[in-house]
Scaffold this motif. Sequence first.
Motif, PDB file in Angstrom:
ATOM      1  N   TYR A   1       0.813  -1.218   0.000  1.00  0.00           N
ATOM      2  CA  TYR A   1       0.000   0.000   0.000  1.00  0.00           C
ATOM      3  C   TYR A   1       0.847   1.269   0.000  1.00  0.00           C
ATOM      4  O   TYR A   1       0.305   2.381  -0.008  1.00  0.00           O
TER       5      TYR A   1
ATOM      6  N   THR B   1      -6.460  -9.717   0.363  1.00  0.00           N
ATOM      7  CA  THR B   1      -5.768  -8.731   1.193  1.00  0.00           C
ATOM      8  C   THR B   1      -6.053  -9.010   2.668  1.00  0.00           C
ATOM      9  O   THR B   1      -6.779  -9.940   3.009  1.00  0.00           O
TER      10      THR B   1
ATOM     11  N   GLU C   1      -7.758  -8.540   6.260  1.00  0.00           N
ATOM     12  CA  GLU C   1      -9.164  -8.243   6.581  1.00  0.00           C
ATOM     13  C   GLU C   1      -9.383  -6.760   6.850  1.00  0.00           C
ATOM     14  O   GLU C   1     -10.393  -6.185   6.448  1.00  0.00           O
ATOM     15  N   GLU C   2      -8.393  -6.132   7.495  1.00  0.00           N
ATOM     16  CA  GLU C   2      -8.529  -4.716   7.833  1.00  0.00           C
ATOM     17  C   GLU C   2      -8.342  -3.799   6.633  1.00  0.00           C
ATOM     18  O   GLU C   2      -8.595  -2.590   6.721  1.00  0.00           O
ATOM     19  N   ASP C   3      -7.907  -4.363   5.498  1.00  0.00           N
ATOM     20  CA  ASP C   3      -7.638  -3.555   4.310  1.00  0.00           C
ATOM     21  C   ASP C   3      -8.669  -3.741   3.209  1.00  0.00           C
ATOM     22  O   ASP C   3      -8.565  -3.096   2.158  1.00  0.00           O
ATOM     23  N   VAL C   4      -9.630  -4.610   3.408  1.00  0.00           N
ATOM     24  CA  VAL C   4     -10.604  -4.911   2.358  1.00  0.00           C
ATOM     25  C   VAL C   4     -11.342  -3.654   1.915  1.00  0.00           C
ATOM     26  O   VAL C   4     -11.490  -3.377   0.714  1.00  0.00           O
ATOM     27  N   GLU C   5     -11.787  -2.857   2.877  1.00  0.00           N
ATOM     28  CA  GLU C   5     -12.623  -1.697   2.548  1.00  0.00           C
ATOM     29  C   GLU C   5     -11.874  -0.679   1.696  1.00  0.00           C
ATOM     30  O   GLU C   5     -12.397  -0.198   0.680  1.00  0.00           O
ATOM     31  N   ARG C   6     -10.640  -0.348   2.083  1.00  0.00           N
ATOM     32  CA  ARG C   6      -9.934   0.661   1.298  1.00  0.00           C
ATOM     33  C   ARG C   6      -9.559   0.125  -0.083  1.00  0.00           C
ATOM     34  O   ARG C   6      -9.540   0.879  -1.062  1.00  0.00           O
ATOM     35  N   CYS C   7      -9.292  -1.176  -0.181  1.00  0.00           N
ATOM     36  CA  CYS C   7      -9.014  -1.755  -1.489  1.00  0.00           C
ATOM     37  C   CYS C   7     -10.253  -1.696  -2.382  1.00  0.00           C
ATOM     38  O   CYS C   7     -10.153  -1.413  -3.581  1.00  0.00           O
ATOM     39  N   GLN C   8     -11.407  -1.933  -1.808  1.00  0.00           N
ATOM     40  CA  GLN C   8     -12.653  -1.821  -2.574  1.00  0.00           C
ATOM     41  C   GLN C   8     -12.860  -0.395  -3.077  1.00  0.00           C
ATOM     42  O   GLN C   8     -13.334  -0.186  -4.207  1.00  0.00           O
ATOM     43  N   GLU C   9     -12.472   0.571  -2.267  1.00  0.00           N
ATOM     44  CA  GLU C   9     -12.583   1.974  -2.686  1.00  0.00           C
ATOM     45  C   GLU C   9     -11.628   2.269  -3.837  1.00  0.00           C
ATOM     46  O   GLU C   9     -11.982   2.991  -4.781  1.00  0.00           O
ATOM     47  N   TRP C  10     -10.410   1.719  -3.783  1.00  0.00           N
ATOM     48  CA  TRP C  10      -9.446   1.928  -4.878  1.00  0.00           C
ATOM     49  C   TRP C  10      -9.938   1.285  -6.171  1.00  0.00           C
ATOM     50  O   TRP C  10      -9.692   1.815  -7.262  1.00  0.00           O
TER      51      TRP C  10
END
Length: 232
Positions: free
Chosen positions: A26, A55, A57-66
């Motif tokens: 990241y 990715t 678990e704590e990074d799923v949301e920001r990856c979805q945003e990207w």
Amino acid sequence: MPNSVGVVIVAAGRGTRMGTAESKQYLLLQGKPIIVHTLEVFQRHPLISEIVLVTGEEDVERCQEWIITYKLGKVAAVVAGGSERQHSVYRGLGNLGTTWVMVHDGVRPFVQEKEITACYERAREIGASVLAVPVKDTIKQVNTEGKVLSTPDRRSLWAIQTPQTFRLSELLNAYKEAERDGFLGTDDSSLAERSGIPVAVVEGSYGNIKITTPEDLDFAEFTQRNRGEVQT
């Protein structure tokens, strides 16, 4: 489609060699997360129809945003990985619906389109393929006391990279066998080999680096600038 090709991109690790609070995948490369550069390579490739990103678990949301921000429409799912890379890949495989699958490291953003194509074509001929480069250095086999045991002929030694390409059904079977037997492999091809799947080497490039240290990141910045691929 009989020859549809999907990709599992693995970015669930939290390596410490980079020496940063942020996970290496990241960190920004020319103003964009490394993982996004990697995803874009496969997004652009005409062979690829589906991408699964694995990715933390704590990074799923920001990856979805990207995925939305960078218009990565081939990404079908962002899933949380497991405690080991092997477990993460297994979860990713379960979210693909293609005939063929490539498994690729999220921190290898410089793989080239022609290398991806060559891996797929060789896998179709042989059964499976791995991108690799001939070892340039002399290699010594050493025991636990630091004593040299042998000097292998480096002409037979290759440094393995990704992507690694397989029939999805065959790789899933290899993963099931490994899970049943409690076997933890060093890469996906080691599971395939263990399962009896023939694996061929495809010669890649030394520029297809895995970004794991600050020195790698410096080299990546240099490479990206020289490629003239800065995107904003």
